[in-house]
Design an enzyme around this catalytic site. Sequence first.
Site, PDB file in Angstrom:
ATOM      1  N   LYS A  63      -0.904   4.897   4.709  1.00  0.00           N
ATOM      2  CA  LYS A  63      -1.620   3.995   5.089  1.00  0.00           C
ATOM      3  C   LYS A  63      -1.479   4.013   6.679  1.00  0.00           C
ATOM      4  O   LYS A  63      -0.345   3.611   6.882  1.00  0.00           O
ATOM      5  CB  LYS A  63      -1.653   2.630   4.315  1.00  0.00           C
ATOM      6  N   HIS A 101       0.779  -1.189  -0.103  1.00  0.00           N
ATOM      7  CA  HIS A 101       0.138  -0.006   0.101  1.00  0.00           C
ATOM      8  C   HIS A 101       0.889   1.200   0.032  1.00  0.00           C
ATOM      9  O   HIS A 101       2.077   1.405   0.320  1.00  0.00           O
ATOM     10  CB  HIS A 101      -1.184   0.100   1.072  1.00  0.00           C
TER      11      HIS A 101
HETATM   12  N1  LIG Z   1     -12.929  -0.432   2.587  1.00  0.00           N
HETATM   13  C1  LIG Z   1     -12.131  -0.228   1.506  1.00  0.00           C
HETATM   14  O1  LIG Z   1     -12.626  -0.582   0.404  1.00  0.00           O
HETATM   15  C2  LIG Z   1     -11.078   0.738   1.519  1.00  0.00           C
HETATM   16  C3  LIG Z   1     -10.387   1.233   0.560  1.00  0.00           C
HETATM   17  C4  LIG Z   1      -9.289   2.153   0.714  1.00  0.00           C
HETATM   18  C5  LIG Z   1      -9.068   2.681   2.065  1.00  0.00           C
HETATM   19  N2  LIG Z   1      -9.897   2.249   3.002  1.00  0.00           N
HETATM   20  C6  LIG Z   1      -9.803   2.825   4.481  1.00  0.00           C
HETATM   21  O2  LIG Z   1     -10.551   4.001   4.406  1.00  0.00           O
HETATM   22  C7  LIG Z   1      -9.769   4.764   5.508  1.00  0.00           C
HETATM   23  C8  LIG Z   1      -9.658   6.189   4.676  1.00  0.00           C
HETATM   24  O3  LIG Z   1      -8.704   6.115   3.783  1.00  0.00           O
HETATM   25  P1  LIG Z   1      -8.171   7.216   2.918  1.00  0.00           P
HETATM   26  O4  LIG Z   1      -7.247   6.892   1.898  1.00  0.00           O
HETATM   27  O5  LIG Z   1      -9.210   8.012   2.242  1.00  0.00           O
HETATM   28  O6  LIG Z   1      -7.496   8.200   4.203  1.00  0.00           O
HETATM   29  P2  LIG Z   1      -7.183   9.893   3.894  1.00  0.00           P
HETATM   30  O7  LIG Z   1      -6.197   9.967   4.863  1.00  0.00           O
HETATM   31  O8  LIG Z   1      -6.835  10.155   2.536  1.00  0.00           O
HETATM   32  O9  LIG Z   1      -8.654  10.233   4.566  1.00  0.00           O
HETATM   33  C9  LIG Z   1      -9.061  10.253   5.882  1.00  0.00           C
HETATM   34  C10 LIG Z   1      -9.862  11.322   5.975  1.00  0.00           C
HETATM   35  O10 LIG Z   1     -10.520  11.322   7.577  1.00  0.00           O
HETATM   36  C11 LIG Z   1     -10.720  12.556   7.952  1.00  0.00           C
HETATM   37  N3  LIG Z   1     -10.850  12.451   9.425  1.00  0.00           N
HETATM   38  C12 LIG Z   1     -10.103  12.065  10.150  1.00  0.00           C
HETATM   39  N4  LIG Z   1     -10.622  12.016  11.590  1.00  0.00           N
HETATM   40  C13 LIG Z   1     -11.867  12.394  11.427  1.00  0.00           C
HETATM   41  C14 LIG Z   1     -12.941  12.427  12.288  1.00  0.00           C
HETATM   42  N5  LIG Z   1     -12.913  12.273  13.425  1.00  0.00           N
HETATM   43  N6  LIG Z   1     -14.291  12.784  11.685  1.00  0.00           N
HETATM   44  C15 LIG Z   1     -14.217  13.012  10.413  1.00  0.00           C
HETATM   45  N7  LIG Z   1     -13.285  12.988   9.518  1.00  0.00           N
HETATM   46  C16 LIG Z   1     -12.026  12.570  10.022  1.00  0.00           C
HETATM   47  C17 LIG Z   1      -9.392  13.355   7.358  1.00  0.00           C
HETATM   48  O11 LIG Z   1      -9.486  14.840   7.698  1.00  0.00           O
HETATM   49  C18 LIG Z   1      -9.552  12.737   6.060  1.00  0.00           C
HETATM   50  O12 LIG Z   1     -10.158  13.470   5.146  1.00  0.00           O
HETATM   51  C19 LIG Z   1      -8.691   4.044   5.924  1.00  0.00           C
HETATM   52  O13 LIG Z   1      -8.772   3.282   7.166  1.00  0.00           O
HETATM   53  C20 LIG Z   1      -8.358   3.200   4.854  1.00  0.00           C
HETATM   54  O14 LIG Z   1      -7.709   2.020   5.330  1.00  0.00           O
HETATM   55  C21 LIG Z   1     -10.812   1.063   2.977  1.00  0.00           C
END
Ligand SMILES: NC(=O)c1ccc[n+]([C@@H]2O[C@H](COP(=O)([O-])OP(=O)(O)OC[C@H]3O[C@@H](n4cnc5c(N)ncnc54)[C@H](O)[C@@H]3O)[C@@H](O)[C@H]2O)c1
Length: 240
Positions: A139, A135
């Site tokens: 991450k 990844h």
């Molecule tokens: N299930 C899936 O298919 C899948 C796919 C990709 C990523 N993910 C997971 O999704 C999550 C997010 O990934 P990403 O790449 O978008 O991360 P990212 O860091 O780009 O985005 C995270 C977002 O969450 C916000 N945030 C943090 N704390 C918060 C809170 N208390 N309330 C509201 N917003 C808050 C941040 O400001 C940011 O906008 C991770 O856990 C990742 O592992 C899951």
Amino acid sequence: MKIGILGYGKMGREVESAALDKGHEIVWKIDASNKDTLTPELLKKADVVIEFTTPHTAEENIKMVLKAGIPIVTGSTGWYENLDEITAFCHTQNGTLFYASNFSIGVNLFFEASRYLSELASKYAEYTVDIEEIHHTQKLDAPSGTAITLAQKVCSAHPHYTSWCMDTSPRPDEIPIRAIRTDAVPGTHTLTFQGPNDKLVFTHEAFNRKGFASGAVTAAEWIIGKKGVYNMDDLLNLKK
Ligand SMILES: NC(=O)c1ccc[n+]([C@@H]2O[C@H](COP(=O)([O-])OP(=O)(O)OC[C@H]3O[C@@H](n4cnc5c(N)ncnc54)[C@H](O)[C@@H]3O)[C@@H](O)[C@H]2O)c1
């Protein structure tokens, strides 16, 4: 459908784009910088919330949305050790929760094919199993939720294995997982069956985040009108 986006990072932005493409309306977007503006009144403007935040904030967010009586789809990973507690909480609220470590259809087919391959390979002790995930460097959790789900699929079909670990010297009943972090990789997972004379290498590689986002929007459409806790096995009708 009116959608609230909780977590407007890489995935939140992809979800917005996928939802608009499917004709849905985004009624609010919240990230870490404006999270204090998310009142119960604002929450209730959404028919469904799609949450992609962090391993440390997901549980609190899920509970807040369930308390407001709004269905939630969460893709955040790294909190599943508390899945039983969150499931119980969802039931006490008579709420609706959809969670998935990976929303892409391809990965969920990969999970099922891995389960079947594991069942076949379990009859031949000379093949050992290992998992590698790669990844992007931002991450926060390791191993990925997808790698853990993959390990659980193998364990469910291969009596030799009971759990996973990240040690370089695993117990015989543990599946070793190697997590690699390198720039700009949305998610690559490889399951290997290693024998003395050959190996089977089975890989899923995401080219971008669109498959995850589109799957999350499909899950949001699917849970409207349902109560309880669901995952991709329910959506894709893969439950054994
Ligand atoms: N299930 C899936 O298919 C899948 C796919 C990709 C990523 N993910 C997971 O999704 C999550 C997010 O990934 P990403 O790449 O978008 O991360 P990212 O860091 O780009 O985005 C995270 C977002 O969450 C916000 N945030 C943090 N704390 C918060 C809170 N208390 N309330 C509201 N917003 C808050 C941040 O400001 C940011 O906008 C991770 O856990 C990742 O592992 C899951």
